[in-house]
Design an enzyme around this catalytic site. Structure first.
Site, short mmCIF file in Angstrom:
data_model
loop_
_atom_site.label_atom_id
_atom_site.label_comp_id
_atom_site.label_asym_id
_atom_site.label_seq_id
_atom_site.Cartn_x
_atom_site.Cartn_y
_atom_site.Cartn_z
CG ASP A 1 42.01 16.36 62.05
OD1 ASP A 1 41.06 16.04 63.03
OD2 ASP A 1 42.69 17.13 61.95
CG ASP B 1 35.16 23.53 41.44
OD1 ASP B 1 36.31 24.05 41.85
OD2 ASP B 1 34.34 23.08 41.83
CD GLU C 1 37.26 18.63 46.74
OE1 GLU C 1 38.03 19.46 45.98
OE2 GLU C 1 37.13 18.24 47.99
CG PHE D 1 32.19 27.52 46.72
CD1 PHE D 1 31.28 26.55 46.98
CD2 PHE D 1 32.76 27.87 48.00
CE1 PHE D 1 30.86 25.94 48.09
CE2 PHE D 1 32.52 27.46 49.16
CZ PHE D 1 31.28 26.58 49.10
CB ALA E 1 31.27 31.08 52.99
CG MET F 1 24.64 26.44 45.16
SD MET F 1 23.17 26.50 44.42
CE MET F 1 23.24 28.35 44.26
CB SER F 2 30.65 27.01 42.00
OG SER F 2 31.15 25.48 41.78
CE LYS G 1 31.00 21.32 41.16
NZ LYS G 1 31.59 22.44 40.85
CG ASP H 1 45.73 21.71 60.20
OD1 ASP H 1 44.49 21.77 60.99
OD2 ASP H 1 45.52 21.38 59.06
#
Lengths: 695, 179, 563
Positions: A321, A358, A362, A390, A392, A396-397, A408, A531
């Site tokens: 992965d 956030d 990231e 954020f 799905a 964006m958030s 963004k 996993d």
């Protein structure tokens, strides 16, 4: 799969950057000659003299029978020589037992530590009517629900059906940082014996009584139902064959000698037989196998079978992965790329604001980059502000503050949003987004209302030293394939930076499974880590499937190894341990057989010395006397077992190099070395025996 | 099983006919047609140059100390440390020395076939003096005779130079007029 | 000097044959050569065969065993009944039952151990129609088994390994017969006898000698005896007999012929598995061992015969001439005998018994290596492949992978079969030698006393178990005891190896290959050749070391004593 841009995988993956293969956790590292283990092994090696135990090892069984024969001879014709041989033959058997007991002892010590964890706890069983009752953990059935709150030990393996909690798994993994476990998704599995640190969870028990992860682990490290691996069986057959052929070689010397008018001492014949059959490898074979499993445990990997460890050594394709194995788990903001004449500072300011809430790595990295570049402090936001988390759905958030709508997110999502706000996409946006993707980074587009300000480049950081590891794998003939949910452009860039041989982009579980099948159809053995529940089919299909301990129960059931550290880079270590196991067996077998030459030269002249003293010319070592020659050879044969125990337990030193180089190296050390060493040591033992006037 | 038996029998018959009869017959045909003398053993009225004979010296050149019985070929098969071989060689050495011949390797040792028709040139030269005396010839004459009968190794290197004792003795008889 | 040129010529001739005969044989067994179809088709029709239908290893093995059984019966019957059959000019009559059993087994197993003198026992029909036929077919059977094993490596996921009947018919008519015809003509031209006429009666008027000179269809048998690595000659003296081997050239052609197929098969092997280098790795191991053994034996013989020296002939130019022929000389006799003992041919052009102790040991141990350097026709290749598998297993472990050879994984079943096949020979030799030296009937055999007598027994049983058939002589072998025990040894030495080999072929053919990578243990390197040599030495030489100590080694070391 890291195919979503902004979610945080949280929990265990954050710990992945830690260097691999540091022994810790259950596998408390022990010195090779831990006093306690030594003591126990000594006792065990005497207990193992039981013929029923010996019968399982044909080579050592022959030695034991030989010992009985010389013992009877010694009683019939007492003499220093006969008794000395008898004692040393017995020691040979004991040394072999000792080697095995040492290997087992190390496992037992670990098993004891695990058992202490399994102390009988009380569990709070949740009944259908919502009431609770207290039961012993041992009484829990598969499917029962239990409630665990802060401070409770989780009574058995299960899955969280409700709630979220931080859990201390150090008892099993040795990792002191708590991990987050929550219901639903791929982080819902909990292990019996671990401790809830906060919150309240409801757990559905998934393990039958006595078959919990802990139980299996104890069995494994103890080697309780250790089965011989395919390779070990093949080698045992070869060793048995060599024993079978040397048996008549020695037995017929009696009639041969009789024909030639030579009387041949039975004791010397037995000594010759023991020296010729491959006792060295016969004595160490099971210790090597146990120690190989043990080395895996030391690195916090539990192999469900020795077969899996061997398969790891045979692996020709590694599926890795990207996230966590090849790259550090988190992408980091590295660049602000403004568009349509906006300047960088403007972009940075908006990006920072949009990321304030956030908490993902990231997001934090964007805040930090803006701070470093333009010295933006975290500002006190006005009273009028609202975070947009954020989702799905929107992908964006952002933040609504002072009438600004800062967003963004993924390029497509932001473009849609801007369009909805009545703006339009600047002409240079697409090219920048593509350039960033092509470089292996992730582009995040920042918009202020209807205006697109620019792009944040989130860079995937390739782990240090990973390229070298892949070069080693290539030298070993192993092909590495990176699995990623990224688009092909990004994937190609990271693949070339990391130096993998191939990649599978936009990987779906189906694509992964198909890739494994295809490799296997070409006759290759495939190893992979996984996993999530959706990894389970691939883990089951792969020849070596390493499930992360942090993963789901389904994944752990499907794989044939579990990595307690949940460190996917470990796969590389596992391959090396598998190879090392085979190399150790091969090297010691070669050494054992090569030893025969010197022993012949010591014993043959002695065998017929009474009749043909001329055969003394064959004794190139110029040993003191026929009897000292035989005894020296027997003593060497016994001592070499003890001398090689550390090697058997630690394994032959493994260096990644091509098969041809490896072979040349090992043939030199163990083949040629095996020819020469006994000449030297038999001579030395003979000199010693002479010096102490044993003769 | 039955099929295997049938096939075994068929194959055996076919092989018998083709390999056991046709092949050797073809070779006999070729031999009798193109190499009549060779194929029949080069028999002359004195014997065959292929087969050694017993020559009682010193009138004749002697061959190797073999039984020279072509109906029971084979070496004497004495081991290298056998008393029998020691005695045999010793007897031979004494006999040769009595005839005034320096015992050479080939004249003392038995051959592989038991009918070795040849001796090495050195073995012949070792007998030259004795043969010359017995036949009232000069050593020079005998040496010349020997020299003319040396067959070199095939192509100069396959095998070793040798002299066929029968042919040498035939020439000797011609020289002395006893033939 | 002449030895040097002989070796140069031999190596050059073998190298050319290796390349061309090797690829021709591959073409024959892959069915690409068809020019004798007119001969093949009626044979298959008579036998009820469909040549395109292949057999599983079990069926292949059953056909082989049944055919060999029938062949033993045919040979046995023919020599028992030879008195009532034609072509018996000397009226020898029936051969005794025990001897017939030993002889029938001997020729069907490619051994050609002869407990009889051809010139005084066998009718021409027996020589041609019973014995020489098996000299063709037993070689074909050996080669067929080798090819079946090679197919095991070259095929993937195949349930079959070829058709036994087609393989032996094609091998016989495409490979053996053409070479035999060509070389028979050369042998006849050189003076090898080929006639149906009976023994020639001569009376030499010069010295009064009367001789009865045996003749017969000798040359045609001589050639196939060498080519098929059989070794059974028409006459007792075998390759030393001038009627069989008249000149230095025929002597050279003899050892060329007996080496050519075993060596060339390594090329066939390489060609069929798709890598000539794999064949080179095996041939290198063969050549290395052959070279060392020849060098050693040649050196031992060059030092002369100790008994002859003790009798007064200290100067032995060329070396030990006892039991050797003048026209061949010592060095080329040794080359012949070394080639013959290391190819399972077992023909001799001198007396192996009269070799110096360690020179004789060179011949004896040449067989003890397992007849793989280069070994018999076919049997050399399939036996060295067993050793190669064991070498691969040990070497493969040392590179950290489940060992694989030519892409086939070597696991428990393969190791079991390879070990079984490789260990049969030492086991049988040692046990039966032990029996022989323990029984009065066995102890009565040897002609010589002391260690040499022991060597004679050991040699005889080693030779028969290895299907070599060379005799150290000096053993009265034509007794009930040695006829029976020798027959058992020959059968075990042949079929107890062939059956595991065929099973191995079947197991391997069914396997899917593993693709090779940098982690694959390379089997086309000098290192691998070295490992194979090591395994051959350990299984062959080491198991016999104690026995050798009591035989040739002590005989050599005892100075100034004669037995």
């Amino acid at each position: 799969m890291p195919n979503d841009t902004l979610t945080s995988d949280g929990g265990a993956l954050a710990a992945q950057a830690s260097p691999p293969s540091q022994p810790r956790g259950v596998a408390t590292s022990r010195s090779l000659f831990d006093r306690e283990i030594l003591l126990e092994a000594t006792v065990a090696s005497l207990k193992k003299l039981d013929p029923r135990v010996q019968f399982r090892n044909p080579v050592m069984f022959v030695v034991l029978v030989g010992t009985v024969v010389t013992f009877l001879e010694s009683i019939a014709h007492p003499g220093l020589f006969d008794w000395s041989i008898t004692v040393w033959l017995l020691l040979t058997v004991i040394f072999a037992n000792f080697a095995e007991a040492m290997a087992e002892g190390r496992g037992k010590a670990q098993a004891d530590a695990l058992r202490r964890m399994r102390s009988e706890t009380e569990a709070r069983q949740l009944l259908d009517d919502g009431s609770e009752r207290r039961v012993l953990a041992g009484a829990l059935q598969k499917g029962d629900l239990v409630v665990c709150e802060a401070g409770d030990l989780i009574p058995s393996d299960g899955e969280i059906t409700d709630g979220i909690a931080s859990i201390d798994e150090s008892a099993i993994t040795g990792e002191s940082a708590p991990v987050i476990r929550e219901s639903g998704g791929d982080r819902s599995a909990v292990t019996g014996g671990t401790k809830v640190l906060s919150d309240r969870i409801v757990v559905r028990i998934t393990a039958e009584r006595g078959h919990t992860f802990l139980d299996r682990m104890i069995q494994l490290v103890e080697g309780a139902n250790r089965k011989k691996t395919p390779n070990e069986i093949a080698l045992t057959i070869l060793l048995a064959a060599l024993t079978i052929i040397f048996l008549p070689v020695v037995v017929v010397l009696q009639p041969f000698g009789h024909y030639s008018g030579a009387t041949v001492s039975v004791v010397v014949l037995v000594a010759l037989l023991v020296c010729l059959i491959p006792t060295t490898i016969g004595a160490l074979l099971s210790a090597i196998g146990i120690a190989g499993m043990d080395r895996l445990v030391q690195r916090n990997v539990l192999a469900m079978s020795g077969r899996a460890v061997e398969a790891a050594g045979d692996t020709q394709t590694l599926l890795l992965d990207k996230t966590g194995t090849i790259t550090l788990g988190n992408r980091m903001a590295s660049e602000f790329l403004p568009v349509a004449g906006h300047d960088e500072e403007q972009l940075a300011e908006a990006a920072q604001l949009a990321s304030l809430a956030d908490e993902t790595p990231e997001g934090r990295s964007i805040v930090v980059l803006a701070k470093n570049r333009f010295n933006f402090r975290e500002r006190d936001l006005g009273s009028e502000h609202a975070f947009v988390p954020f989702s799905a759905l929107t992908r964006m958030s952002g933040l609504d503050v002072d009438g600004r709508k800062l967003r963004k997110g993924a390029a497509e999502a932001v473009k849609l949003w801007v369009a909805a706000e009545g703006g339009r996409t600047p002409g240079d946006l697409d090219s920048i987004v593509e350039r960033v993707s092509r470089a292996g980074s992730t582009p995040l587009v920042v918009a202020d209302g209807a205006t697109v300000l620019g792009v944040i480049e989130l860079k995937d950081v390739v782990k240090q030293g990973i390229r070298e590891r892949f070069n080693e794998m290539r030298a070993l003939g192993i092909r590495t394939v990176m699995i990623t949910g990224d688009n092909p452009l990004t994937a190609a860039a990271i693949a070339s930076e990391a130096g993998v041989d191939d990649f599978l982009a936009e990987a779906t579980p189906e694509a992964k499974l198909a890739l494994i099948r295809q490799e296997q159809e070409d006759g290759k053995l495939v190893a992979m880590t996984g996993d999530g529940t959706n990894d389970a089919p691939a883990l089951a299909q792969a020849d070596v499937g390493v499930a992360m301990n942090s993963g789901t129960t389904a994944a752990k059931e499907a794989g044939n190894m579990v990595d307690l550290d949940s460190n996917p880079t470990k796969l590389l270590d596992i391959v090396e341990i598998g190879k090392q196991l085979l190399i150790t067996r091969g090297a010691l077998t070669t050494f054992s057989i090569a030893n025969d030459v010197a022993k012949y030269f010591a014993i043959i002249p002695a065998l017929f010395a009474a009749t043909y003293h001329q055969l003394g010319a064959v004794d190139v070592m110029r040993l003191h006397s026929p009897t000292s020659a035989v005894l020296s050879a027997v003593i060497f044969n016994a001592l070499v077992i003890i001398a090689l125990i550390p090697l058997a337990l630690r394994g032959v030193k493994f260096r990644p190099m091509s098969a041809t180089q490896l072979l040349r190296r090992n043939v030199w050390i163990y083949g040629i070395g095996g020819l020469v060493v006994p000449f030297v040591f038999i001579k030395l033992i003979d000199l010693f025996l002479t010096a102490v006037r044993w003769y | 099983m039955l099929l295997n038996l049938r096939r075994s029998v068929v194959i055996s018959v076919v092989f018998f006919l083709l390999l056991g009869l046709a092949y050797p017959a073809l070779m006999v045909g070729v031999g009798q047609l193109f190499f009549k003398s060779e194929a029949n053993g080069q028999i002359t009225k004195y014997g065959s140059p292929l087969i050694g004979q017993h020559w009682s010296g010193p009138k004749w050149f002697q061959g190797r100390p073999d039984a020279d019985n072509p109906m029971a070929t084979g070496a004497q098969n004495y081991g290298p440390k056998s008393k029998l071989l020691l005695d045999f060689s010793h007897t031979r050495v004494v006999a040769l020395e009595k005839e005034g011949i320096t015992p050479t390797n080939d004249l003392v040792t038995g051959s592989g076939s038991g009918v070795d028709p040849d001796i090495a040139p050195a073995d012949a030269y070792a007998q030259a003096r004795a043969v010359a005396r017995a036949n009232h010839l000069s050593v020079g004459q005998v040496d010349a005779l020997i020299k003319s009968h040396v067959t070199d190794a095939y192509w100069g290197f396959l095998g070793a130079p040798y002299i066929d004792v029968l042919q040498l003795n035939e020439a000797l008889a011609t020289l002395t007029g006893t033939r | 000097m002449s030895l040097t040129w002989t070796l140069v010529l031999l190596v050059a001739a073998l190298a050319i044959a290796w390349r061309f005969l090797g690829s021709y044989m591959a073409a024959v067994f892959e069915g690409r050569v068809q020019f004798l179809g007119f001969l093949e088709r009626p044979i298959y029709r008579l036998a009820g065969l469909d040549r395109t239908r292949e057999q599983t290893w079990q069926r292949y093995g059953t056909s082989l065993v049944v055919y060999s059984g029938v062949a033993i019966l045919v040979v046995y019957g023919m020599i028992r009944l030879q008195g009532s059959l034609p072509l018996d000019p000397q009226h020898f009559g029936a051969v005794s039952p025990a001897l017939s059993w030993n002889t029938a087994v001997s020729f069907v197993t490619n051994t050609n151990w002869q407990n009889y003198s051809g010139e005084s026992t066998m009718s021409y029909l027996s020589q041609m129609g019973a014995l020489a036929v098996q000299q063709f077919v037993s070689a074909s059977v050996g080669i067929a088994v080798a090819i079946a094993l090679v197919r095991g490596f070259s095929r993937n996921g195949s349930p079959t390994i070829g058709n036994f009947w087609v393989d032996i018919v094609r091998c016989t008519f495409y490979v053996l017969v053409p070479i035999a015809i060509a070389f028979s003509i050369v042998f006849i031209a050189q003076g090898a006898v080929q006639t149906f006429a009976g023994a020639a009666q001569v009376h030499d008027v010069m010295n009064g000698a009367r001789q009865s000179i045996p003749r017969g269809p000798i040359a045609s048998m001589e050639v196939i005896k060498q080519l098929g690595t059989n070794g059974g000659g028409a006459l007792n003296a075998n390759g030393a007999a001038p009627q069989e081997n008249p000149t230095g050239l025929t002597n050279f052609l003899s050892f060329f012929l007996l080496l050519v197929i075993p060596f060339a098969l390594t090329y066939t092997f390489g060609k069929m598995v798709g890598s000539i280098r794999q064949g080179i790795a095996l041939v290198a191991a063969m050549v290395l061992l052959f070279g060392v053994w020849f060098g050693f034996t040649s050196w031992a013989e060059s030092r002369g015969n100790p008994a002859v020296a003790a009798a007064g002939v200290r100067y032995q130019p060329g070396g030990n001439m006892e039991g050797k022929e003048v026209r061949f000389g010592v060095a080329q006799s040794v080359l012949y005998d070394v080639a013959s003992t290391q190819t399972s041919t077992g023909s001799v052009d001198g007396s192996n018994d009269s070799y110096t102790p360690i020179g004789g040991m060179g011949l004896l141990t040449g067989m003890m290596l397992g007849e793989v350097t280069p070994g018999g026709a076919g049997s050399g290749l399939y036996t060295i492949l067993l050793f190669a598998l064991i070498a691969v297993f040990l070497g493969g472990l040392m590179v950290g992978r489940t060992p694989e050879y030519l892409g086939k994984k070597i696991q428990a079943r393969e190791v079991k079969l390879a070990a079984l096949g490789a260990l049969v020979m030492p086991l049988v030799v040692l046990v039966t030698t032990g029996v022989a030296v323990s029984l009065p009937a066995g102890r009565a055999g040897p002609l010589n006393k002391g260690p040499h007598g022991f060597t004679e027994i050991l040699y005889a049983l080693t030779s028969q178990t290895n299907n070599n058939g060379s005799a150290f002589a000096g053993l009265s072998g034509n007794t009930a005891f040695y006829n029976v025990i020798g027959g058992v040894d020959m059968l075990l030495g042949r079929f107890a190896i062939i059956v595991p080999v065929l099973a191995l072929a079947g197991v391997l053919a069914a396997k899917q290959p593993v693709p090779s990578s940098a982690g694959t243990f390379k089997t086309d390197t000098p290192l691998f050749s070295g490992l194979v040599v090591g395994v051959i030495i350990i299984i062959g030489a080491l198991t016999f070391f104690p026995a050798l100590a009591l035989g040739p080694i002590v005989e050599q070391l005892v100075h100034g004593k004669f037995f």
